[in-house]
Design a protein around this motif. Structure first.
Motif, PDB file in Angstrom:
ATOM      1  N   THR A  87      71.459  20.903 -13.871  1.00 54.92           N
ATOM      2  CA  THR A  87      70.731  21.572 -14.953  1.00 54.92           C
ATOM      3  C   THR A  87      70.742  23.073 -14.738  1.00 54.92           C
ATOM      4  O   THR A  87      70.551  23.552 -13.618  1.00 54.92           O
ATOM      5  CB  THR A  87      69.273  21.079 -15.008  1.00 54.92           C
ATOM      6  OG1 THR A  87      69.266  19.665 -15.240  1.00 54.92           O
ATOM      7  CG2 THR A  87      68.510  21.767 -16.130  1.00 54.92           C
ATOM      8  N   ARG A  95      66.919  24.521 -21.203  1.00 49.86           N
ATOM      9  CA  ARG A  95      67.719  23.880 -20.168  1.00 49.86           C
ATOM     10  C   ARG A  95      68.930  23.188 -20.777  1.00 49.86           C
ATOM     11  O   ARG A  95      68.876  22.708 -21.909  1.00 49.86           O
ATOM     12  CB  ARG A  95      66.869  22.858 -19.396  1.00 49.86           C
ATOM     13  CG  ARG A  95      65.809  23.477 -18.526  1.00 49.86           C
ATOM     14  CD  ARG A  95      64.885  22.440 -17.918  1.00 49.86           C
ATOM     15  NE  ARG A  95      64.002  21.854 -18.914  1.00 49.86           N
ATOM     16  CZ  ARG A  95      63.017  21.003 -18.636  1.00 49.86           C
ATOM     17  NH1 ARG A  95      62.821  20.622 -17.380  1.00 49.86           N
ATOM     18  NH2 ARG A  95      62.255  20.525 -19.594  1.00 49.86           N
ATOM     19  N   ILE A  97      72.658  20.762 -19.471  1.00 45.72           N
ATOM     20  CA  ILE A  97      73.342  20.047 -18.402  1.00 45.72           C
ATOM     21  C   ILE A  97      74.812  20.448 -18.384  1.00 45.72           C
ATOM     22  O   ILE A  97      75.476  20.480 -19.426  1.00 45.72           O
ATOM     23  CB  ILE A  97      73.220  18.522 -18.584  1.00 45.72           C
ATOM     24  CG1 ILE A  97      71.760  18.090 -18.483  1.00 45.72           C
ATOM     25  CG2 ILE A  97      74.059  17.782 -17.532  1.00 45.72           C
ATOM     26  CD1 ILE A  97      71.525  16.635 -18.850  1.00 45.72           C
ATOM     27  N   TYR A 118      67.970  17.820 -19.850  1.00 48.23           N
ATOM     28  CA  TYR A 118      68.080  17.920 -18.398  1.00 48.23           C
ATOM     29  C   TYR A 118      68.049  16.518 -17.781  1.00 48.23           C
ATOM     30  O   TYR A 118      68.022  15.524 -18.486  1.00 48.23           O
ATOM     31  CB  TYR A 118      66.936  18.771 -17.840  1.00 48.23           C
ATOM     32  CG  TYR A 118      65.593  18.077 -17.801  1.00 48.23           C
ATOM     33  CD1 TYR A 118      64.997  17.753 -16.591  1.00 48.23           C
ATOM     34  CD2 TYR A 118      64.934  17.714 -18.981  1.00 48.23           C
ATOM     35  CE1 TYR A 118      63.770  17.098 -16.546  1.00 48.23           C
ATOM     36  CE2 TYR A 118      63.712  17.077 -18.946  1.00 48.23           C
ATOM     37  CZ  TYR A 118      63.135  16.761 -17.724  1.00 48.23           C
ATOM     38  OH  TYR A 118      61.935  16.092 -17.693  1.00 48.23           O
TER      39      TYR A 118
END
Length: 311
Positions: A87, A95, A97, A118
């Motif tokens: 993350t 956030r 990924i 995340y």
């Protein structure tokens, strides 16, 4: 897109030197790359990933070979040890990924149609990733996406409850909870099973959104972490532990040692339990591995949030 700086540290270990570089393009926020030494991972010797302060470390199980990432959290190593999901947070708290192919030296951002997603979790084959996603209806959901960044699907998007901490029961089944119930979905998005946590565990175990539930490979046990016992003065809360629930007998067995606080647990597809925990005064977290019978060994003397590969 989020602009960030992902770095790989140079680590010198017996018979191995890992050299790395950072590349951040200020004019194109969609690009961020890291250069890895292909030889370092070609033997697939990396079996564990964990958090060490502000960096992620990927390491062999004996910790003799290591590579580290800066500027990322929530490490999730793929079952074959060749990829690492993590993350990245921006300056306003969004956030996303990313996935690094550690052999191919490439990185990609998962395209989730959200500004806040995340907690990646690989399927047993490594072909699919489940994760938490803040939906357009302003509620936490669970989504899945193929590792090649296609096939994004929000699981049971009609379910109005918040969902946390996705794990995999099998290649075709994803597990998540809403503090009160444990849900199982198929990868087409259909809700196929609901279990009431209080009926499974009783009133002595206290579940938060960060706690996880894992089914063992035979489906007969549920591995989880939760608050238990009396409040601890240093923590100003209950200490958490790792437990195994036998779904047939309803017996709960403690896996982590007494007098340890364990806020994170991870079960591999071959039923090894990794967890991070700290003993009083709860200032130094170590990483441990255990079998289903509770035979615990220390793996790393400083670290949190471990995930492991298949043997």
């Amino acid at each position: 897109m989020i602009k960030f700086n992902l770095c790989l540290a140079m680590v010198v270990v017996p018979c191995l030197t890992l050299f790395s570089a950072c590349n951040s393009d200020n004019n194109d926020q969609s690009k961020s790359t890291a250069v890895l030494d292909t030889v370092s991972l070609s033997s697939k010797s990396f079996a564990l990933a964990y958090q060490d302060g502000s960096k992620i470390v990927a390491t062999s199980i004996d910790t003799m070979k290591q590579i580290s990432f800066g500027g990322a959290t929530d490490p999730a190593i793929s079952p074959d040890g060749n990829k690492l999901a993590y993350t990245v947070s921006d300056s306003i708290g969004n956030r996303s990924i990313w996935v690094a192919d550690m052999e191919g030296k490439s990185q990609l951002q998962l395209q989730a149609n959200s500004k806040n997603y995340y907690h990646a979790a690989w399927s047993p084959s490594g072909k699919t990733i489940a994760f938490n996603l803040f939906s357009d209806k302003s509620i936490w959901k669970v989504a899945v996406i193929k590792a090649d960044n296609t096939g994004l699907l929000v699981l049971d998007s009609k379910l109005t409850t918040r969902l946390f901490s996705p794990t995999w029961k099998s290649e075709a089944e994803v597990v998540a909870h809403d503090l009160k119930n444990i849900y199982t979905f198929d990868t087409r998005g259909k809700l196929i099973d609901t279990k009431i946590i209080a009926e499974l565990l009783g009133a002595d175990y206290h579940v938060s959104g960060s706690n996880s539930f894992f089914y063992t490979s035979d489906g007969k046990k549920l591995i989880f972490n939760a608050g238990f016992g009396k409040p601890v003065e240093e923590l100003k809360d209950l200490a958490e532990g790792v437990f195994a629930l036998d779904l047939n007998t309803k017996k709960v067995t403690r896996i982590s040692p007494e007098r340890m606080n364990v806020p994170y647990v991870f079960l591999t597809a071959d039923d090894r339990i990794f967890f991070s925990g700290a003993e009083k005064p709860f200032t130094q977290s170590k990483i441990y591995v255990s079998d289903l019978e509770g035979n615990v060994k220390t793996v790393v003397n400083k670290g949190t949030n471990p995930t492991g590969t298949l043997k």
